[in-house]
Design an enzyme around this catalytic site. Structure first.
Site, short mmCIF file in Angstrom:
data_model
loop_
_atom_site.label_atom_id
_atom_site.label_comp_id
_atom_site.label_asym_id
_atom_site.label_seq_id
_atom_site.Cartn_x
_atom_site.Cartn_y
_atom_site.Cartn_z
N TYR A 8 17.81 4.37 17.77
CA TYR A 8 18.31 3.19 18.46
C TYR A 8 18.78 2.07 17.56
CZ TYR A 8 18.43 -0.94 21.44
OH TYR A 8 18.82 -2.08 22.08
N CYS A 43 14.16 -6.99 11.87
CA CYS A 43 15.10 -7.94 11.28
C CYS A 43 16.08 -7.21 10.37
CB CYS A 43 14.36 -8.99 10.46
SG CYS A 43 12.97 -9.74 11.31
N ASN A 74 11.81 -7.52 6.21
CA ASN A 74 11.97 -6.72 7.43
C ASN A 74 10.79 -5.79 7.53
OD1 ASN A 74 14.02 -3.88 8.31
ND2 ASN A 74 12.88 -5.21 9.66
N GLY A 75 10.02 -5.89 8.60
CA GLY A 75 8.89 -5.00 8.80
C GLY A 75 7.69 -5.74 9.33
N GLY A 103 18.94 -8.60 14.88
CA GLY A 103 18.23 -9.82 15.25
C GLY A 103 19.19 -10.90 15.65
#
Length: 501
Positions: free
Chosen positions: A284, A39, A139-140, A65
Site C-alpha cells: 500500500y 513518514c 521514519n518509523g 504524510g
C-alpha cells in the site's frame, strides 16, 4: 543553548540559533503525548540549492504524510530549520525557501498515526548537544523508547519534544564515544524497532536504517560535471526522478552512511540480524514507481493481482480497481483471468488518501468525496472489485454499496493481501486489534458485513512470493500473523500518554 522559535508565516516555525538578528523569539514548551508516525525523509549533500532539492524530494514523498513538513539546511557554519503544518507546497514558498541557505539539507513529511498533529513534533528536530548541533528526521517507530527515555531522564536529559527522533539525539549526546560517528553508531545500537533516519550537522549528512530494515531508505547521486557529485537519500526512489538523480542502492539494514566534502563512507553498526522489512510498503504505502527493498513496487503489485486470480478466480464480466492503490493489482488480475479491466470508479484526486486521515469521521466522509461510480461500465455487470486491504471494513462496505447502487448485478471483492489481524508497532497506521475487522470476524462474517457476493484475500505465501521476486527479501508480516520480529509490546505500552505528561 536555549531552543527558541520565530513565528513568521502562519503555521510555520523557523528555528534559529540564539543571537540571530531580526527575530521575534518565544520559548517552545509542550506536553503533547508521543506520536507514532508513517513518514517520508530526504537528505541532500553538496548542492547549491539544497533546500529546493529537499522540497522537490518531499513533494514526491507527499503520499507518505500530509499533516506537516520541514526542511533543515546547513552551510558549514550555521544550521537553519523551518517546519509547518500542511502540505509541502503550502509551507515552502519561494520566500520561505530563500531563508534556508546552504549546500546540505534534510527534510521530513509527516503523518501522525495517533491523530495528534502538534507542530511541536513536526520534523526535522534540531537539538544542541555535547556533540554539537544536530538535526534529525525519522521514519518509523521505536518500541523500547519508554525504557530508554526514562534512563536518559535519570541521567539528566531534558526532552523538548515527545518524538522518537529526539530520543536518538539524546542517546548521541549522552554517548561516551569519542567521535560523533561512533556516538551515532553506539546510539542506534541501543534502540529497538523501526527507523530510517537522516541526520545533519553543520558540515555532514548521515543516513541509517535499523538492523532489521523495517523501513526503506535509498541513496542516489546527481552527476555534477563541474564538481563533486550531489548525494541524495530518500524514503522512496521515486523522489530521485524529480531530482534527476540516479538510484545507486538501498542503505542496508544496520548501515550508517556518512557524507562529507571528502566523499561517502559507510559502516555497519549492527550485523547478523535477520531482515524483516515491512511488506505493507509493497502492498500500500509506497508509490508503484518506487524501488523498495531492491524490488519495483509496480512488479510486486502486478504479481499480487495475478496470484489472486489464480487462487480465487470467479466468473465475472469486468475487473474494477479501487483507485489508486488497487489499480496495479487489478491489472494483473484482469490479465491473468482474461477479463476486461475498466475504471469503474473514478477518483477525485483533490481529496487526500482516506487511510492516512487521522480521524475516522474524516475517513468515512472521504469515501463519498473521493470516489464516484461510472454507471454505464457497471450496470448489469458481474464485477470483480480489487482493493489492497480491508482494515475496519466500513470503507469497503461503502464502496461495495456504491458499486451495487450503480447497477452492478454481482460484486465480488478481492483483496491483494491477507487479512490484517494485528496492529503494527513499527510505524504503519493500523488501529488496535479490537478495531481490526479480520481479528474479530471470519471471512464469511466480513463478507456479510461488507455486503459483497463473495470475498477472498491473497494468501500469505502468495503475497511473500509476489513481493520477493527473487531478491531474497525477508519481510515483517506481523500484521497478518500476530508474530512480531521484536519482543511483543502492547501498543498502549510503547509509551503511555500519561507517562509523557
Amino acid at each position: 543553548m536555549t531552543r527558541l522559535l520565530y513565528q513568521g508565516v502562519p503555521g510555520v516555525v523557523e528555528e534559529k540559533d540564539v543571537g540571530d538578528p531580526g527575530s521575534d523569539f518565544r520559548t517552545w514548551d509542550s506536553d503533547d503525548p508521543k506520536l507514532r508516525e508513517e513518514c517520508g525523509v530526504v537528505a541532500i549533500h553538496g548542492h547549491p540549492e539544497a533546500a529546493r532539492q529537499a522540497y522537490l524530494g518531499l513533494y514526491a514523498l507527499q503520499h507518505r504524510g500530509q499533516e506537516s513538513a520541514g526542511i533543515a539546511t546547513a552551510d558549514g557554519h550555521h544550521l537553519a530549520n523551518i517546519k509547518g503544518m500542511g502540505l509541502v507546497s503550502e509551507i515552502f514558498t519561494d520566500e520561505v525557501l530563500a531563508k534556508l541557505p546552504g549546500r546540505m539539507a534534510i527534510g521530513h513529511t509527516r503523518y501522525s498515526t495517533t491523530g495528534d498533529s502538534a507542530l511541536l513534533n513536526a520534523q526535522p528536530i534540531r537539538v544542541e548537544s555535547t556533540k554539537g548541533l544536530i538535526a534529525i528526521a525519522h521514519n518509523g517507530n521505536l518500541v523500547n523508547l519508554g525504557t530508554v527515555r526514562a534512563r536518559l531522564e535519570r541521567a539528566g536529559a531534558y526532552f523538548q519534544t515527545t518524538s522518537d527522533s529526539e530520543i536518538i539525539v539524546q542517546l548521541i549526546a549522552h554517548s561516551h564515544a569519542g567521535t560523533l560517528v561512533d556516538a551515532i553508531a553506539d546510539s542506534l545500537s541501543q534502540v529497538e524497532g523501526a527507523f530510517s533516519i537522516v541526520m545533519m550537522t553543520r558540515d555532514r549528512v548521515f543516513a541509517a536504517r535499523d538492523p532489521r530494515g523495517f523501513r526503506p531508505l535509498s541513496m542516489g547521486r546527481i552527476k555534477n560535471p563541474d564538481g563533486p557529485d550531489t548525494i541524495v537519500f530518500a524514503s522512496e526512489s521515486c523522489a530521485f526522478d524529480l531530482l534527476r538523480a540516479t538510484f545507486e542502492r538501498d542503505v542496508l539494514p544496520g548501515e550508517l552512511v556518512m557524507v562529507t566534502e571528502d566523499g561517502v563512507t559507510s559502516r555497519h553498526y549492527a550485523t547478523g540480524v535477520e531482515q524483516s522489512s515491512c511488506i505493507f510498503e509493497h502492498v500500500y504505502f509506497a508509490r508503484p514507481d518506487s524501488k523498495i527493498y531492491g524490488r519495483w513496487v509496480q512488479e510486486s503489485r502486478d504479481q499480487m493481482g495475478r496470484q489472486l486470480a489464480r487462487e480465487s478466480g470467479v466468473a465475472a464480466d469486468v475487473v474494477v480497481p479501487v483507485p489508486d492503490s488497487g489499480v496495479t493489482a487489478a491489472l494483473g488480475y484482469a490479465e491473468q483471468a482474461g477479463l476486461p479491466f475498466r475504471f469503474g470508479l473514478i477518483r477525485n484526486h483533490y481529496v487526500g488518501r482516506t487511510f492516512i486521515e487521522p480521524e475516522q469521521r474524516v475517513r468515512d466522509f472521504g469515501v463519498r468525496l473521493k470516489l464516484n461510480p461510472v454507471r454505464n461500465l457497471l450496470e448489469g455487470k458481474r464485477v470483480v472489485l480489487i482493493d489492497d486491504s480491508i482494515i475496519r471494513g466500513t470503507t469497503s462496505r461503502k464502496i461495495v454499496r456504491m458499486v451495487r447502487g450503480a447497477g452492478a448485478k454481482e460484486v465480488h471483492l478481492r483483496i491483494s493481501c491477507p487479512p490484517t489481524i494485528s496492529p503494527c508497532f513499527y510505524g504503519v497506521d493500523t488501529p488496535s486489534k479490537r478495531e481490526l475487522i479480520a481479528a474479530n470476524k471470519s471471512i464469511e462474517e466480513i463478507r456479510q458485513f461488507i455486503e459483497a457476493d463473495s470475498l477472498a484475500y491473497l494468501s500469505l505465501e502468495g503475497l511473500q512470493n509476489s513481493c520477493d521476486g527473487g531478491e531474497g527479501n525477508r519481510f515483517c508480516v506481523a500484521c497478518y500473523t500476530g508474530i512480531y520480529p521484536t519482543q511483543w509490546v502492547d501498543v498502549e505500552d510503547i509509551l503511555p500518554a500519561a507517562a509523557a505528561l
